[in-house]
Design a protein around this motif. Sequence first.
Motif, PDB file in Angstrom:
ATOM      1  N   PRO A  42       0.798  -1.230   0.000  1.00 54.53           N
ATOM      2  CA  PRO A  42       0.000   0.000   0.000  1.00 54.53           C
ATOM      3  C   PRO A  42       0.832   1.282   0.000  1.00 54.53           C
ATOM      4  CG  PRO A  42      -0.941  -1.596   1.522  1.00 54.53           C
ATOM      5  CD  PRO A  42       0.359  -2.170   1.049  1.00 54.53           C
ATOM      6  N   TRP A  43       2.018   1.257   0.583  1.00 52.19           N
ATOM      7  CA  TRP A  43       2.829   2.478   0.676  1.00 52.19           C
ATOM      8  C   TRP A  43       4.169   2.381  -0.051  1.00 52.19           C
ATOM      9  CZ3 TRP A  43       7.538   1.679   3.080  1.00 52.19           C
ATOM     10  CH2 TRP A  43       7.665   0.476   3.782  1.00 52.19           C
ATOM     11  N   MET A  44       4.424   1.262  -0.700  1.00 51.69           N
ATOM     12  CA  MET A  44       5.728   1.067  -1.335  1.00 51.69           C
ATOM     13  C   MET A  44       5.606   0.134  -2.519  1.00 51.69           C
ATOM     14  SD  MET A  44       9.105  -0.904   0.072  1.00 51.69           S
ATOM     15  CE  MET A  44       8.365  -2.457  -0.433  1.00 51.69           C
ATOM     16  N   SER A  45       6.417   0.368  -3.533  1.00 51.41           N
ATOM     17  CA  SER A  45       6.553  -0.571  -4.649  1.00 51.41           C
ATOM     18  C   SER A  45       8.036  -0.750  -4.954  1.00 51.41           C
ATOM     19  CB  SER A  45       5.801  -0.073  -5.882  1.00 51.41           C
ATOM     20  OG  SER A  45       6.352   1.135  -6.372  1.00 51.41           O
ATOM     21  N   PHE A  46       8.426  -2.009  -5.142  1.00 52.27           N
ATOM     22  CA  PHE A  46       9.817  -2.351  -5.456  1.00 52.27           C
ATOM     23  C   PHE A  46       9.820  -3.232  -6.691  1.00 52.27           C
ATOM     24  CE2 PHE A  46      13.168  -5.538  -5.314  1.00 52.27           C
ATOM     25  CZ  PHE A  46      14.301  -4.738  -5.262  1.00 52.27           C
ATOM     26  N   SER A  47      10.730  -2.956  -7.593  1.00 49.13           N
ATOM     27  CA  SER A  47      10.831  -3.782  -8.797  1.00 49.13           C
ATOM     28  C   SER A  47      12.285  -3.842  -9.241  1.00 49.13           C
ATOM     29  CB  SER A  47       9.960  -3.226  -9.934  1.00 49.13           C
ATOM     30  OG  SER A  47      10.440  -1.979 -10.374  1.00 49.13           O
ATOM     31  N   THR A  48      12.656  -4.986  -9.769  1.00 48.90           N
ATOM     32  CA  THR A  48      13.949  -5.144 -10.409  1.00 48.90           C
ATOM     33  C   THR A  48      13.717  -5.755 -11.782  1.00 48.90           C
ATOM     34  OG1 THR A  48      16.163  -6.137 -10.219  1.00 48.90           O
ATOM     35  CG2 THR A  48      14.329  -7.383  -9.314  1.00 48.90           C
ATOM     36  N   ARG A  49      14.440  -5.292 -12.779  1.00 46.10           N
ATOM     37  CA  ARG A  49      14.140  -5.634 -14.162  1.00 46.10           C
ATOM     38  C   ARG A  49      15.435  -5.712 -14.975  1.00 46.10           C
ATOM     39  NH1 ARG A  49       9.531  -4.817 -17.123  1.00 46.10           N
ATOM     40  NH2 ARG A  49       8.660  -3.740 -15.317  1.00 46.10           N
ATOM     41  N   ILE A  50      15.442  -6.622 -15.936  1.00 52.63           N
ATOM     42  CA  ILE A  50      16.464  -6.629 -16.971  1.00 52.63           C
ATOM     43  C   ILE A  50      15.743  -6.479 -18.306  1.00 52.63           C
ATOM     44  CG2 ILE A  50      18.167  -7.959 -15.668  1.00 52.63           C
ATOM     45  CD1 ILE A  50      17.298 -10.430 -17.187  1.00 52.63           C
ATOM     46  N   GLU A  51      16.383  -5.800 -19.250  1.00 54.26           N
ATOM     47  CA  GLU A  51      15.710  -5.452 -20.493  1.00 54.26           C
ATOM     48  C   GLU A  51      16.713  -5.468 -21.637  1.00 54.26           C
ATOM     49  OE1 GLU A  51      12.148  -2.352 -21.139  1.00 54.26           O
ATOM     50  OE2 GLU A  51      14.082  -1.402 -20.783  1.00 54.26           O
ATOM     51  N   ASN A  52      16.302  -6.031 -22.767  1.00 56.07           N
ATOM     52  CA  ASN A  52      17.168  -6.141 -23.935  1.00 56.07           C
ATOM     53  C   ASN A  52      16.365  -5.818 -25.192  1.00 56.07           C
ATOM     54  OD1 ASN A  52      19.759  -7.154 -25.237  1.00 56.07           O
ATOM     55  ND2 ASN A  52      18.259  -8.467 -26.221  1.00 56.07           N
ATOM     56  N   TYR A  53      17.041  -5.314 -26.219  1.00 57.93           N
ATOM     57  CA  TYR A  53      16.395  -4.981 -27.482  1.00 57.93           C
ATOM     58  C   TYR A  53      17.172  -5.614 -28.633  1.00 57.93           C
ATOM     59  CZ  TYR A  53      13.754  -1.410 -24.965  1.00 57.93           C
ATOM     60  OH  TYR A  53      12.928  -0.754 -24.090  1.00 57.93           O
ATOM     61  N   GLN A  54      16.413  -6.027 -29.672  1.00 56.60           N
ATOM     62  CA  GLN A  54      17.006  -6.572 -30.891  1.00 56.60           C
ATOM     63  C   GLN A  54      16.427  -5.839 -32.087  1.00 56.60           C
ATOM     64  OE1 GLN A  54      16.269 -10.733 -31.585  1.00 56.60           O
ATOM     65  NE2 GLN A  54      17.539 -10.835 -33.413  1.00 56.60           N
ATOM     66  N   ASN A  55      17.266  -5.469 -33.013  1.00 53.57           N
ATOM     67  CA  ASN A  55      16.831  -4.753 -34.207  1.00 53.57           C
ATOM     68  C   ASN A  55      16.064  -5.698 -35.134  1.00 53.57           C
ATOM     69  OD1 ASN A  55      16.510  -2.968 -36.324  1.00 53.57           O
ATOM     70  ND2 ASN A  55      18.613  -3.193 -37.071  1.00 53.57           N
ATOM     71  N   ILE A  56      14.821  -5.348 -35.501  1.00 54.64           N
ATOM     72  CA  ILE A  56      14.033  -6.148 -36.445  1.00 54.64           C
ATOM     73  C   ILE A  56      13.613  -5.314 -37.652  1.00 54.64           C
ATOM     74  CG2 ILE A  56      13.207  -7.826 -34.770  1.00 54.64           C
ATOM     75  CD1 ILE A  56      10.594  -6.229 -34.589  1.00 54.64           C
ATOM     76  N   ASP A  57      14.324  -4.215 -37.893  1.00 55.58           N
ATOM     77  CA  ASP A  57      14.089  -3.390 -39.070  1.00 55.58           C
ATOM     78  C   ASP A  57      15.342  -3.449 -39.931  1.00 55.58           C
ATOM     79  OD1 ASP A  57      13.576  -1.518 -40.998  1.00 55.58           O
ATOM     80  OD2 ASP A  57      13.068   0.110 -39.631  1.00 55.58           O
ATOM     81  N   PRO A  58      15.299  -4.191 -41.057  1.00 60.40           N
ATOM     82  CA  PRO A  58      16.518  -4.333 -41.862  1.00 60.40           C
ATOM     83  C   PRO A  58      17.038  -3.015 -42.408  1.00 60.40           C
ATOM     84  CG  PRO A  58      14.598  -5.212 -43.032  1.00 60.40           C
ATOM     85  CD  PRO A  58      14.157  -4.922 -41.627  1.00 60.40           C
ATOM     86  N   GLY A  59      16.201  -1.985 -42.488  1.00 60.64           N
ATOM     87  CA  GLY A  59      16.652  -0.685 -42.947  1.00 60.64           C
ATOM     88  C   GLY A  59      17.215   0.184 -41.856  1.00 60.64           C
ATOM     89  N   GLN A  60      17.228  -0.304 -40.619  1.00 61.55           N
ATOM     90  CA  GLN A  60      17.705   0.467 -39.480  1.00 61.55           C
ATOM     91  C   GLN A  60      19.065  -0.051 -39.039  1.00 61.55           C
ATOM     92  OE1 GLN A  60      15.998   3.003 -38.347  1.00 61.55           O
ATOM     93  NE2 GLN A  60      17.032   3.545 -36.447  1.00 61.55           N
ATOM     94  N   SER A  61      19.953   0.874 -38.665  1.00 60.60           N
ATOM     95  CA  SER A  61      21.283   0.481 -38.224  1.00 60.60           C
ATOM     96  C   SER A  61      21.234  -0.176 -36.855  1.00 60.60           C
ATOM     97  CB  SER A  61      22.204   1.711 -38.174  1.00 60.60           C
ATOM     98  OG  SER A  61      23.444   1.387 -37.567  1.00 60.60           O
TER      99      SER A  61
END
Length: 377
Positions: free
Chosen positions: A145-164
């Motif tokens: 009710p008075w606090m939120s805690f989160s831990t996260r890992i995040e990764n990205y992969q290019n799926i646009d062949p026209g993008q570097s």
Amino acid sequence: PYGSFPIDDRRLSGLLSPNFGYSGRNGVDISLPFYWNIAPNFDAILTPRYMGERGFMMGTDFRYLWKNSSGQINVEVMPEDKLTKELRWGGSYQHTTYFSPQMKLAWDANFVSDSAYFSDLDGNLGVNNRERYLRSDASYDIVLPWMSFSTRIENYQNIDPGQSDHDVPYRRLPQVKLDMHKTVADSPIGVPIDLGLDSEYVVFQRHFPDGEPAGQRLNFKPSISLPFIDQGGFIIPKFALQHTQYWLSGQDNTASNSLSKTLPIVSLDSGLFFERDFDALKHTIEPRLFYLYVPYVDQSDMTNFDSSLYDFNSSSLFRDNEFNGVDKTQNTNQITAALTTRLVGSGRDRLKLTLGEIFYFEDRKVNLSGDAVNDEL
């Protein structure tokens, strides 16, 4: 041959409707999904697919459900693409576990063999392939009710062949957030006191740094406000202090650079409520004034890891920062005048209209590309 289907909630194994298509890119495109009712809490769809110009592909969609967990695994494999002479594959895995109503573990992992996978094969992995980057993340969250805690890992992969590939967003390995909010109802001054804290620690990495800095960021933003709220209106003075600390390093990890910024954020939010009943509807008129002051601090040397401009909407009139993210904090001396009117029926807004304008008393100098000290913005 025969076919059958249930008209109730029963699940039956069997062939589903086939899919037919044709394109100049893939030629004839035929798939024939088969639904497999493995168990009451397990099922799968097996989808053989044939593309005349590229060859055979096999897809599997497996789902499971337990008492506190659920998940889905999607895999597609083309042993050899006749056009590229390469193995093409894609996979995704979504899972959620609730240890309690306040505690959750979840991940959403998505990977493909190459950036042209979706544009060439139109893969069916159950992910949003209209974006330039394919996102994967895992998180552990605790909400009280008075606090939120989160831990996260995040990764990205290019799926646009026209993008570097060099434009792929930074990975977060990891991101840790701790946010707290506490209202002291019986304060010594006789009015409630709202105490808040927004804090975050992130380690940023990039796939192809090429000399661009990676690093760590710590953001700490305590706040205090005195909400005077009544049925006829409200006045909320608020003071916050934002401190952001960076530890940056180059590609060779030999050079280290420590940067920081500390900014007070002062605001005064006020409004009135006027209402009148018209048969089944209630009409309200709500004038509002919002004052915000943030002094200027030079941020041109600080790396922009994940900040961007908010899309402008009515909420933007009352934000304490026009940037989404903590890498950039606007300097401003401004007041917002706004008027909202509503038609409310059965507890819901049937019509809502807001008109407002921000008046700036001095130039804003902080922007995403670099501070404009002498430019009028």
